[in-house]
Design a protein around this motif. Structure first.
Motif, PDB file in Angstrom:
ATOM      1  N   ALA A 148       0.666  -1.278   0.026  1.00  0.00           N
ATOM      2  CA  ALA A 148      -0.080  -0.023  -0.028  1.00  0.00           C
ATOM      3  C   ALA A 148       0.821   1.289   0.066  1.00  0.00           C
ATOM      4  O   ALA A 148       0.388   2.260  -0.612  1.00  0.00           O
ATOM      5  CB  ALA A 148      -1.051   0.053   1.154  1.00  0.00           C
ATOM      6  N   ALA A 149       2.123   1.138   0.695  1.00  0.00           N
ATOM      7  CA  ALA A 149       2.918   2.321   0.704  1.00  0.00           C
ATOM      8  C   ALA A 149       3.412   2.583  -0.500  1.00  0.00           C
ATOM      9  O   ALA A 149       3.659   3.529  -1.006  1.00  0.00           O
ATOM     10  CB  ALA A 149       3.911   2.212   1.635  1.00  0.00           C
ATOM     11  N   VAL A 150       3.871   1.564  -1.211  1.00  0.00           N
ATOM     12  CA  VAL A 150       4.504   1.698  -2.678  1.00  0.00           C
ATOM     13  C   VAL A 150       3.513   2.248  -3.429  1.00  0.00           C
ATOM     14  O   VAL A 150       3.652   3.017  -4.355  1.00  0.00           O
ATOM     15  CB  VAL A 150       4.898   0.170  -3.078  1.00  0.00           C
ATOM     16  N   GLN A 151       2.217   1.679  -3.482  1.00  0.00           N
ATOM     17  CA  GLN A 151       1.064   1.999  -4.257  1.00  0.00           C
ATOM     18  C   GLN A 151       0.706   3.779  -3.998  1.00  0.00           C
ATOM     19  O   GLN A 151       0.437   4.641  -5.254  1.00  0.00           O
ATOM     20  CB  GLN A 151      -0.014   1.447  -4.108  1.00  0.00           C
ATOM     21  N   GLU A 180       2.660   5.873  -2.956  1.00  0.00           N
ATOM     22  CA  GLU A 180       3.977   6.709  -3.435  1.00  0.00           C
ATOM     23  C   GLU A 180       3.742   6.956  -5.217  1.00  0.00           C
ATOM     24  O   GLU A 180       4.133   7.689  -5.650  1.00  0.00           O
ATOM     25  CB  GLU A 180       5.087   6.240  -2.921  1.00  0.00           C
ATOM     26  N   ALA A 181       3.494   5.631  -5.661  1.00  0.00           N
ATOM     27  CA  ALA A 181       3.194   5.520  -7.112  1.00  0.00           C
ATOM     28  C   ALA A 181       2.151   6.457  -7.730  1.00  0.00           C
ATOM     29  O   ALA A 181       2.303   7.211  -8.681  1.00  0.00           O
ATOM     30  CB  ALA A 181       3.032   4.220  -7.618  1.00  0.00           C
ATOM     31  N   TRP A 182       1.004   6.652  -6.866  1.00  0.00           N
ATOM     32  CA  TRP A 182      -0.240   7.187  -7.325  1.00  0.00           C
ATOM     33  C   TRP A 182       0.040   8.751  -6.926  1.00  0.00           C
ATOM     34  O   TRP A 182      -0.363   9.674  -7.753  1.00  0.00           O
ATOM     35  CB  TRP A 182      -1.364   6.878  -6.597  1.00  0.00           C
ATOM     36  N   ASN A 183       0.677   9.129  -5.935  1.00  0.00           N
ATOM     37  CA  ASN A 183       0.412  10.398  -5.480  1.00  0.00           C
ATOM     38  C   ASN A 183       1.919  11.332  -5.353  1.00  0.00           C
ATOM     39  O   ASN A 183       1.837  12.469  -5.410  1.00  0.00           O
ATOM     40  CB  ASN A 183       0.046  10.541  -3.886  1.00  0.00           C
ATOM     41  N   GLY A 184       3.128  10.425  -5.529  1.00  0.00           N
ATOM     42  CA  GLY A 184       4.282  11.038  -5.579  1.00  0.00           C
ATOM     43  C   GLY A 184       4.694  11.591  -6.837  1.00  0.00           C
ATOM     44  O   GLY A 184       3.758  11.398  -8.053  1.00  0.00           O
ATOM     45  N   MET A 203      -2.345   4.863 -11.863  1.00  0.00           N
ATOM     46  CA  MET A 203      -1.297   6.041 -11.795  1.00  0.00           C
ATOM     47  C   MET A 203      -1.477   7.135 -12.931  1.00  0.00           C
ATOM     48  O   MET A 203      -2.134   6.803 -14.045  1.00  0.00           O
ATOM     49  CB  MET A 203       0.173   5.144 -12.296  1.00  0.00           C
ATOM     50  N   ARG A 204      -1.112   8.194 -12.741  1.00  0.00           N
ATOM     51  CA  ARG A 204      -1.322   9.231 -13.481  1.00  0.00           C
ATOM     52  C   ARG A 204      -0.494   8.987 -14.924  1.00  0.00           C
ATOM     53  O   ARG A 204       0.738   8.671 -14.920  1.00  0.00           O
ATOM     54  CB  ARG A 204      -0.695  10.842 -13.050  1.00  0.00           C
ATOM     55  N   GLY A 205      -1.227   9.175 -16.028  1.00  0.00           N
ATOM     56  CA  GLY A 205      -0.419   9.060 -17.345  1.00  0.00           C
ATOM     57  C   GLY A 205      -0.425   7.755 -17.834  1.00  0.00           C
ATOM     58  O   GLY A 205      -0.966   6.697 -17.209  1.00  0.00           O
ATOM     59  N   SER A 206       0.373   7.399 -18.846  1.00  0.00           N
ATOM     60  CA  SER A 206       0.569   5.881 -19.580  1.00  0.00           C
ATOM     61  C   SER A 206       1.962   5.228 -18.753  1.00  0.00           C
ATOM     62  O   SER A 206       2.909   5.905 -18.051  1.00  0.00           O
ATOM     63  CB  SER A 206       0.676   6.040 -20.947  1.00  0.00           C
TER      64      SER A 206
END
Length: 527
Positions: free
Chosen positions: A9-12, A14-18, A43-46
């Protein structure tokens, strides 16, 4: 229903919001593939997910499709495939020829464009060209093709000029390699395997770019692959998410950087995040794996599992365990071949993973065109092994010595099997090799080296001759010793239920041939 662990969840998040790049250090069986496919869709974008083998890439693509993630949102590819796809947009008539450089050099030899004294060393020059392509020589920022010092460094790293005749001609061989690389680069419509990544970067072709570039098995990257990653990133907004495990770096001998993850962290300013819980291995197997990697953890719901030891003879008495759910793994090839023939004699179906290993053995068995029988081959192999030891021992290239010994000992096992079947030809040796080596073994008992077991898992894993083969006695360089530790960790973490220390088959008793020599008869009776 998928419920991420706190670390996932922490990785997700960071990937989604970082906005920065990430390195995910994932222990064996930590669900890295699941983490990737469950993250990319939000995630944002492709995104593009880069794998290092077509099989893994295909599996990743299937998982994305199952989750309904459109290829426009996230796609899966190998490094070579995505580079070639982009290259074809600029060079639509491109044709693949893995002998491209060899054909150029052969044409030059036929037309007397290479001086006679260099002709015996043309193959070394071609090998040097391939390594130069892998290192990105000529690509902007990676050194000029005419810089002989870079070529010297490549040759030294891979010990290409290891014999006196080559050392005397080193400068001329490098000059020839420079000419060959330049000539190869002049023809963009014909490419070899190395060119698939090298030429798109050299020609600065326009890549379709992504906001997120995922690298699976990132511990096995090298310079050219990292340059490809940069080319695939959208300027300004592009991110790298590298997933790997430094403790599973076992391919340094192929050219992968031993410190790949450290390099990625430095080059991309990546944040390091852990996945320390394995979902593959039971608790007792994890406890054993902590011998080499102390931070791996079992999931609280994992079964206890079983660690045991067993003789080969005991193993074959319980045949229902020897099926597609089981594997026999070993550090070296020779013990696997011995085991395979013992299993075949007991009519237990099995195959050794790695057709290319078999091809390498066949190449050695057939290198002397003047011989055709097993006794002749035995003599040649003994001479060849002695020369290989004389060649590598003074340079302390112990991995080369081990490779040579393993090949010869493996061929001896095959030759013994041929003799048992009253066959005495080298043709029989190559036929036996074809019968026992295969690729992508499924449905029957698999035998494979630890290197070949990477990325795979079985319910029951038999670790063959562990104490005598791990770690390799030939590992001398610090990076080699480190990778021997990694190999043992990889071996232990292939087991989903049971890990068994397997003692090798007892040697067959050979009865001496009858003769009139009284001493031999007396010795036989005494035995």
């Amino acid at each position: 229903m998928y419920v991420p662990s706190p670390q996932q969840a922490a990785v997700q998040q960071e990937a989604w919001n970082g906005t920065g790049s990430i390195i995910v250090i994932a222990v064996a069986g930590a669900g890295k593939s699941t983490t990737i496919v469950r993250t990319v869709g939000e995630m944002r974008g492709s995104s593009i997910i880069l794998s290092f083998g077509a099989k893994i890439s295909k599996e990743m693509k299937g998982k994305l499709e199952q989750l309904g993630i459109d290829w426009k949102k996230a796609e899966s590819s190998t490094c070579h495939a995505i580079a070639l796809r982009n290259y074809r947009k600029t060079f639509p008539k491109v044709r693949i020829d893995d002998e491209k450089v060899g054909r150029i050099s052969a044409d030059w030899v036929d037309n007397a464009k290479i001086e006679p004294s260099l002709v015996p060393h043309v193959s070394v020059a071609c090998q040097l060209v391939g390594l130069a392509k892998q290192s990105g020589l000529g690509i902007e920022g990676q050194g000029h093709i005419d810089d002989t010092s870079i070529w010297e460094d490549i040759a030294e790293h891979f010990d290409l000029f290891d014999e006196e005749p080559l050392q005397k001609k080193a400068s001329d061989i490098i000059d020839l390699a420079i000419l060959l690389l330049k000539e190869s680069n002049k023809n963009p419509d014909v490419i070899d395997f190395n060119d698939m990544i090298y030429l798109p970067l050299l020609y600065k072709i326009k890549f379709w770019q992504f906001e997120n570039v995922w690298i699976d098995e990132a511990q096995d990257t090298n310079t050219v692959r990292r340059l490809l990653v940069k080319a695939l990133m959208k300027p300004g907004t592009g991110r790298v998410i590298a997933v790997g495990d430094p403790h599973q770096a076992i391919f340094g001998f192929t050219g992968a950087d031993n410190d790949s993850l450290d390099i990625i962290q430095q080059e991309f300013g990546a944040k390091v995040m852990p996945l320390t819980v394995t979902y593959r291995c039971p608790k007792n197997v994890v406890k054993f794996a902590q011998t080499w990697v102390n931070h791996i953890e079992a999931h609280p719901s994992a079964p206890e599992g079983k660690i045991s030891s067993e003789t080969f003879e005991k193993m074959i008495t319980v045949r229902d365990r020897l099926n597609g759910d089981a594997a026999i793994i070993c550090r070296n090839t020779r013990p696997l071949v011995t085991a395979a023939f013992a299993l075949i004699r007991e009519k237990i179906p099995c195959r050794i993973e790695g057709r290319d290993i078999g091809n390498s053995l066949k190449k050695l068995a057939t290198r002397w065109k003047s011989i055709s029988t097993i006794p002749e081959l035995e003599d040649k192999l003994e001479d060849w092994l002695e020369k290989e030891k004389e060649r590598w021992l003074p340079k302390k290239k112990m991995s080369k010595v081990q490779e040579a010994e393993d090949k010869v000992e493996t061929l001896k096992v095959v030759m013994d099997a041929c003799r048992d079947d009253k066959q005495d030809s080298i043709a029989a040796v190559t036929a036996y090799i074809d019968n026992i080596f295969a690729d992508d073994v499924k449905g029957i008992l698999t035998l494979c080296t630890i290197h070949r077991s990477k990325g795979r898992e079985w319910k029951r894993v038999y670790w063959l001759d562990r104490l005598n083969t791990c770690p390799s006695k030939y590992a001398s360089m610090p990076w080699e010793k480190e990778q021997e530790v990694n190999l043992q960790y990889v071996a232990a973490t292939r087991a989903m239920e049971e890990l068994i220390d397997l003692y090798p088959p007892l040697p067959k008793v050979k009865v001496p041939p009858a003769n009139d020599n009284k001493q031999t008869v007396a010795a036989t009776k005494a035995a």
